[in-house]
Motif scaffolding. Structure first.
Motif, PDB file in Angstrom:
ATOM      1  N   PHE A 199      46.656  14.414  41.883  1.00  0.00           N
ATOM      2  CA  PHE A 199      48.020  14.070  42.297  1.00  0.00           C
ATOM      3  C   PHE A 199      48.960  14.127  41.104  1.00  0.00           C
ATOM      4  CE2 PHE A 199      46.068  11.479  45.867  1.00  0.00           C
ATOM      5  CZ  PHE A 199      46.517  12.314  46.874  1.00  0.00           C
ATOM      6  N   LEU A 200      48.551  13.493  40.008  1.00  0.00           N
ATOM      7  CA  LEU A 200      49.400  13.461  38.824  1.00  0.00           C
ATOM      8  C   LEU A 200      49.610  14.854  38.245  1.00  0.00           C
ATOM      9  CD1 LEU A 200      48.087  10.237  37.080  1.00  0.00           C
ATOM     10  CD2 LEU A 200      50.098  10.501  38.541  1.00  0.00           C
ATOM     11  N   THR A 201      48.562  15.659  38.215  1.00  0.00           N
ATOM     12  CA  THR A 201      48.668  17.017  37.695  1.00  0.00           C
ATOM     13  C   THR A 201      49.613  17.848  38.553  1.00  0.00           C
ATOM     14  OG1 THR A 201      46.436  16.873  36.798  1.00  0.00           O
ATOM     15  CG2 THR A 201      47.348  19.078  37.076  1.00  0.00           C
ATOM     16  N   LYS A 202      49.417  17.787  39.859  1.00  0.00           N
ATOM     17  CA  LYS A 202      50.276  18.539  40.781  1.00  0.00           C
ATOM     18  C   LYS A 202      51.713  18.043  40.673  1.00  0.00           C
ATOM     19  CE  LYS A 202      51.365  21.072  44.415  1.00  0.00           C
ATOM     20  NZ  LYS A 202      51.955  22.351  44.129  1.00  0.00           N
ATOM     21  N   ALA A 203      51.906  16.758  40.566  1.00  0.00           N
ATOM     22  CA  ALA A 203      53.249  16.177  40.477  1.00  0.00           C
ATOM     23  C   ALA A 203      53.976  16.636  39.222  1.00  0.00           C
ATOM     24  CB  ALA A 203      53.172  14.659  40.520  1.00  0.00           C
ATOM     25  N   SER A 204      53.235  16.856  38.147  1.00  0.00           N
ATOM     26  CA  SER A 204      53.875  17.271  36.902  1.00  0.00           C
ATOM     27  C   SER A 204      54.447  18.689  37.001  1.00  0.00           C
ATOM     28  CB  SER A 204      52.877  17.187  35.739  1.00  0.00           C
ATOM     29  OG  SER A 204      51.907  18.209  35.833  1.00  0.00           O
ATOM     30  N   ARG A 205      54.003  19.458  37.999  1.00  0.00           N
ATOM     31  CA  ARG A 205      54.453  20.843  38.145  1.00  0.00           C
ATOM     32  C   ARG A 205      55.302  21.100  39.377  1.00  0.00           C
ATOM     33  NH1 ARG A 205      49.274  23.128  38.912  1.00  0.00           N
ATOM     34  NH2 ARG A 205      48.237  21.263  38.279  1.00  0.00           N
ATOM     35  N   ASP A 206      55.432  20.092  40.242  1.00  0.00           N
ATOM     36  CA  ASP A 206      56.115  20.325  41.512  1.00  0.00           C
ATOM     37  C   ASP A 206      57.070  19.169  41.817  1.00  0.00           C
ATOM     38  OD1 ASP A 206      56.118  21.859  44.221  1.00  0.00           O
ATOM     39  OD2 ASP A 206      55.858  19.741  44.735  1.00  0.00           O
ATOM     40  N   ASP A 239      58.741  18.255  44.512  1.00  0.00           N
ATOM     41  CA  ASP A 239      58.529  17.547  45.779  1.00  0.00           C
ATOM     42  C   ASP A 239      57.343  16.598  45.685  1.00  0.00           C
ATOM     43  OD1 ASP A 239      60.677  18.784  47.022  1.00  0.00           O
ATOM     44  OD2 ASP A 239      59.445  20.450  47.763  1.00  0.00           O
ATOM     45  N   THR A 240      56.264  17.064  45.073  1.00  0.00           N
ATOM     46  CA  THR A 240      55.098  16.193  44.896  1.00  0.00           C
ATOM     47  C   THR A 240      55.441  15.059  43.939  1.00  0.00           C
ATOM     48  OG1 THR A 240      53.661  18.087  45.276  1.00  0.00           O
ATOM     49  CG2 THR A 240      52.640  16.141  44.310  1.00  0.00           C
ATOM     50  N   TRP A 241      56.241  15.348  42.915  1.00  0.00           N
ATOM     51  CA  TRP A 241      56.662  14.303  41.971  1.00  0.00           C
ATOM     52  C   TRP A 241      57.393  13.185  42.714  1.00  0.00           C
ATOM     53  CZ3 TRP A 241      55.725  12.121  37.586  1.00  0.00           C
ATOM     54  CH2 TRP A 241      56.655  11.243  37.038  1.00  0.00           C
ATOM     55  N   ARG A 242      58.346  13.549  43.567  1.00  0.00           N
ATOM     56  CA  ARG A 242      59.112  12.526  44.317  1.00  0.00           C
ATOM     57  C   ARG A 242      58.173  11.687  45.191  1.00  0.00           C
ATOM     58  NH1 ARG A 242      62.836  16.522  43.976  1.00  0.00           N
ATOM     59  NH2 ARG A 242      62.249  17.603  45.873  1.00  0.00           N
ATOM     60  N   ALA A 243      57.246  12.335  45.858  1.00  0.00           N
ATOM     61  CA  ALA A 243      56.309  11.609  46.717  1.00  0.00           C
ATOM     62  C   ALA A 243      55.374  10.734  45.899  1.00  0.00           C
ATOM     63  CB  ALA A 243      55.507  12.586  47.567  1.00  0.00           C
ATOM     64  N   THR A 244      54.968  11.211  44.738  1.00  0.00           N
ATOM     65  CA  THR A 244      54.026  10.475  43.899  1.00  0.00           C
ATOM     66  C   THR A 244      54.688   9.283  43.226  1.00  0.00           C
ATOM     67  OG1 THR A 244      52.791  12.505  43.499  1.00  0.00           O
ATOM     68  CG2 THR A 244      52.383  10.704  41.991  1.00  0.00           C
ATOM     69  N   ILE A 245      55.929   9.417  42.841  1.00  0.00           N
ATOM     70  CA  ILE A 245      56.606   8.348  42.118  1.00  0.00           C
ATOM     71  C   ILE A 245      57.117   7.247  43.060  1.00  0.00           C
ATOM     72  CG2 ILE A 245      58.970   9.230  42.021  1.00  0.00           C
ATOM     73  CD1 ILE A 245      56.995   7.835  39.069  1.00  0.00           C
ATOM     74  N   ALA A 246      57.315   7.553  44.331  1.00  0.00           N
ATOM     75  CA  ALA A 246      57.853   6.581  45.288  1.00  0.00           C
ATOM     76  C   ALA A 246      57.041   5.279  45.343  1.00  0.00           C
ATOM     77  CB  ALA A 246      57.979   7.205  46.672  1.00  0.00           C
ATOM     78  N   PRO A 247      55.710   5.328  45.394  1.00  0.00           N
ATOM     79  CA  PRO A 247      54.957   4.069  45.428  1.00  0.00           C
ATOM     80  C   PRO A 247      55.136   3.232  44.156  1.00  0.00           C
ATOM     81  CG  PRO A 247      53.576   5.865  46.160  1.00  0.00           C
ATOM     82  CD  PRO A 247      54.828   6.469  45.617  1.00  0.00           C
ATOM     83  N   TYR A 248      55.274   3.897  43.022  1.00  0.00           N
ATOM     84  CA  TYR A 248      55.481   3.145  41.782  1.00  0.00           C
ATOM     85  C   TYR A 248      56.808   2.402  41.831  1.00  0.00           C
ATOM     86  CZ  TYR A 248      51.446   5.530  40.002  1.00  0.00           C
ATOM     87  OH  TYR A 248      50.166   5.988  39.838  1.00  0.00           O
ATOM     88  N   LYS A 249      57.831   3.044  42.373  1.00  0.00           N
ATOM     89  CA  LYS A 249      59.126   2.372  42.539  1.00  0.00           C
ATOM     90  C   LYS A 249      58.979   1.198  43.495  1.00  0.00           C
ATOM     91  CE  LYS A 249      61.960   6.403  41.514  1.00  0.00           C
ATOM     92  NZ  LYS A 249      62.904   7.390  42.049  1.00  0.00           N
ATOM     93  N   PHE A 250      58.251   1.426  44.591  1.00  0.00           N
ATOM     94  CA  PHE A 250      58.028   0.337  45.550  1.00  0.00           C
ATOM     95  C   PHE A 250      57.351  -0.847  44.858  1.00  0.00           C
ATOM     96  CE2 PHE A 250      54.889  -1.932  48.058  1.00  0.00           C
ATOM     97  CZ  PHE A 250      55.699  -2.508  49.036  1.00  0.00           C
ATOM     98  N   PHE A 251      56.285  -0.586  44.113  1.00  0.00           N
ATOM     99  CA  PHE A 251      55.552  -1.677  43.473  1.00  0.00           C
ATOM    100  C   PHE A 251      56.381  -2.377  42.393  1.00  0.00           C
ATOM    101  CE2 PHE A 251      51.709   0.511  45.182  1.00  0.00           C
ATOM    102  CZ  PHE A 251      51.282  -0.541  45.984  1.00  0.00           C
ATOM    103  N   ARG A 252      57.192  -1.626  41.658  1.00  0.00           N
ATOM    104  CA  ARG A 252      58.073  -2.276  40.668  1.00  0.00           C
ATOM    105  C   ARG A 252      59.055  -3.207  41.373  1.00  0.00           C
ATOM    106  NH1 ARG A 252      58.680   2.890  38.070  1.00  0.00           N
ATOM    107  NH2 ARG A 252      60.812   2.909  38.840  1.00  0.00           N
TER     108      ARG A 252
END
Length: 175
Positions: free
Chosen positions: A115-122, A124-137
Motif C-alpha cells: 500500500f505504501l509503495t503504491k501510494a508513493s507513486r500514485d 489516488d492511492t496516496w489520498r486513499a492511504t492517507i485518509a485513515p491517518y487523518k481520521f486517527f489523528r
C-alpha cells in the motif's frame, strides 16, 4: 430465489468477498505491480467480467482492501471510546488492543508495505492511504481534548499528542 445462494445471501456479496480475499493473497505474495487481473480472477474463480462488475479496476480492489483493513481498526477504536468511562480508561483499553493490532498486522505487513509503495507513486492511492491517518489523528486529538475538558488529562497540545500517538502506532506496525 434468483440471485441468492442457499443461505439467502446475495451471491454478489460472496463473489465480491472472494475477489477481495484472492486479491489480498496475490498482492501479498507477488506485489501489486506483478499481480494481474488474470491472477486475481484465477484465484477467486471468477471471470474478468465478474471482477469488473464488482470493481472498475485492480487499483479499486487495492484501495478497498486498505479501507476495509483500516476501517476495522477505526470501528474498534470508536467502540472502545464509547464504552470507556473516561479518557484514560479508553486509552488504556486501546493500549491493551495493541496485541491484536500486531497479530493482524504481522500477517498483512507485506500488503501494508505494498500500500505504501503504491501510494508513493500514485496520487489516488496516496489520498486513499492517507485518509485513515487523518481520521486517527483527529480521533486522538478529539479524545485528548475530551480528557483535558473532563480533567482526567493535563494540559497538552491535542494535535501534537495525536500525531505522536499515530506515528508511534504506525512505526510499531512497521517494526
Amino acid at each position: 430465489m434468483p440471485g441468492r445462494n442457499k443461505d439467502g445471501e446475495q451471491g454478489g456479496a460472496e463473489t465480491r468477498s472472494r475477489i477481495l480475499k484472492a486479491a489480498e493473497a496475490c498482492f501479498a505474495r507477488y506485489g501489486y505491480d506483478s499481480t494481474g487481473v488474470a491472477e486475481i480472477c484465477r484465484a477467486a474463480a471468477v471471470s474478468k467480467g465478474a471482477l469488473y462488475h464488482h470493481f472498475p479496476s485492480k487499483q479499486a480492489i487495492f484501495v478497498e482492501m486498505f479501507e476495509i483493513w483500516m476501517g476495522g481498526f477505526a470501528e474498534q477504536m470508536e467502540r472502545i471510546r464509547a464504552e470507556a468511562g473516561s479518557v484514560p480508561d479508553a486509552l488504556l483499553r486501546m493500549v491493551k488492543m495493541t496485541g491484536l493490532v500486531f497479530h493482524r498486522a504481522s500477517g498483512q505487513l507485506p500488503l501494508f508495505i505494498e500500500f505504501l509503495t503504491k501510494a508513493s507513486r500514485d496520487p489516488d492511492t496516496w489520498r486513499a492511504t492517507i485518509a485513515p491517518y487523518k481520521f486517527f489523528r483527529e480521533f486522538f486529538a478529539d479524545l485528548i481534548r475530551r480528557g483535558i475538558e473532563e480533567g482526567s488529562l493535563g494540559p497538552v497540545d491535542p494535535e501534537m499528542s495525536a500525531r505522536m500517538i499515530v506515528s508511534f502506532g504506525a512505526g510499531l506496525v512497521m517494526q
